[in-house]
Design a protein around this motif. Structure first.
Motif, mmCIF file in Angstrom:
data_model
loop_
_atom_site.group_PDB
_atom_site.id
_atom_site.type_symbol
_atom_site.label_atom_id
_atom_site.label_comp_id
_atom_site.label_asym_id
_atom_site.label_seq_id
_atom_site.Cartn_x
_atom_site.Cartn_y
_atom_site.Cartn_z
ATOM 1 N N ARG A 18 0.840 -1.130 -0.118
ATOM 2 C CA ARG A 18 -0.040 -0.152 -0.024
ATOM 3 C C ARG A 18 0.866 1.326 0.202
ATOM 4 O O ARG A 18 0.607 2.026 -0.579
ATOM 5 C CB ARG A 18 -0.873 -0.085 1.143
ATOM 6 N N TRP A 19 2.053 1.214 0.807
ATOM 7 C CA TRP A 19 2.902 2.358 0.812
ATOM 8 C C TRP A 19 3.542 2.483 -0.492
ATOM 9 O O TRP A 19 3.838 3.844 -0.852
ATOM 10 C CB TRP A 19 3.794 2.281 1.915
ATOM 11 N N VAL A 39 13.587 4.183 -4.316
ATOM 12 C CA VAL A 39 12.337 4.046 -3.783
ATOM 13 C C VAL A 39 12.129 3.865 -2.355
ATOM 14 O O VAL A 39 11.282 4.458 -1.680
ATOM 15 C CB VAL A 39 11.953 2.337 -4.238
ATOM 16 N N TYR A 40 13.198 3.598 -1.707
ATOM 17 C CA TYR A 40 13.487 3.892 -0.060
ATOM 18 C C TYR A 40 13.322 5.416 0.302
ATOM 19 O O TYR A 40 12.762 5.511 1.203
ATOM 20 C CB TYR A 40 14.711 3.014 0.399
ATOM 21 N N ARG A 41 14.095 6.051 -0.511
ATOM 22 C CA ARG A 41 14.100 7.490 -0.286
ATOM 23 C C ARG A 41 12.668 8.012 -0.351
ATOM 24 O O ARG A 41 12.295 8.726 0.747
ATOM 25 C CB ARG A 41 15.042 8.168 -1.001
ATOM 26 N N ARG A 47 6.794 8.582 4.438
ATOM 27 C CA ARG A 47 6.540 7.806 5.744
ATOM 28 C C ARG A 47 7.776 7.695 6.779
ATOM 29 O O ARG A 47 8.788 6.423 6.424
ATOM 30 C CB ARG A 47 5.999 6.232 5.621
ATOM 31 N N PRO A 48 8.003 8.612 7.418
ATOM 32 C CA PRO A 48 9.716 8.721 8.010
ATOM 33 C C PRO A 48 9.815 7.633 8.941
ATOM 34 O O PRO A 48 10.900 7.363 9.308
ATOM 35 C CB PRO A 48 9.506 10.099 8.668
ATOM 36 N N GLY A 87 20.623 11.037 3.558
ATOM 37 C CA GLY A 87 19.626 10.090 3.932
ATOM 38 C C GLY A 87 19.955 9.995 5.102
ATOM 39 O O GLY A 87 20.790 9.921 5.721
ATOM 40 N N ARG A 88 18.629 9.593 6.015
ATOM 41 C CA ARG A 88 18.853 9.416 7.252
ATOM 42 C C ARG A 88 18.118 7.888 7.548
ATOM 43 O O ARG A 88 16.917 7.880 7.640
ATOM 44 C CB ARG A 88 18.037 10.411 8.147
ATOM 45 N N PRO A 89 18.794 7.004 7.649
ATOM 46 C CA PRO A 89 18.393 5.604 8.094
ATOM 47 C C PRO A 89 17.547 5.730 9.403
ATOM 48 O O PRO A 89 18.149 6.224 10.308
ATOM 49 C CB PRO A 89 19.550 4.634 8.046
ATOM 50 N N ASN A 90 16.477 5.031 9.440
ATOM 51 C CA ASN A 90 15.699 4.938 10.524
ATOM 52 C C ASN A 90 16.474 4.023 11.393
ATOM 53 O O ASN A 90 16.107 2.911 11.626
ATOM 54 C CB ASN A 90 14.423 4.732 10.470
#
Length: 98
Positions: A18-19, A39-41, A47-48, A87-90
């Motif tokens: 869905r995302w 795609v990840y970015r 959706r942070p 980028g900031r990996p969660n």
């Protein structure tokens, strides 16, 4: 392809599918064309809270491997590219298990 087909791809469930549809990704071909990092970015921008497990799943889809088989060296390379591009990996969801 759409949400149902995305949800049947290895490493993805209905929520992630869905995302992906929400950000305009409708098929494996879309992911292949953009690459796992892009795609990840886009997912993270939308959706942070999305963590690195999503990146691992995207990369494994492109490499046609199971997430457990993604080499640590490739994970480190992907992390490095994210950080180099700002980028900031969660970190809250940075485990190796999706």
């Amino acid at each position: 392809m759409g949400e149902d087909e995305l949800a049947r791809m290895p490493g993805f469930g209905p929520t992630t599918a869905r995302w992906l549809v929400d950000i305009g990704i409708d098929s494996h071909a879309d992911i292949d064309a953009l690459g796992s990092l892009e795609v990840y970015r886009r997912l993270q921008a939308s959706r942070p809270s999305v963590g690195l497990n999503a990146l691992w799943a995207l990369e494994c889809l492109l490499l046609d491997c199971h997430w457990r088989d993604l080499p640590d060296s490739r994970k480190a390379e992907l992390r490095g590219k994210l950080e180099a591009d700002g980028g900031r990996p969660n970190a809250a969801n940075a485990a190796d298990d999706p």
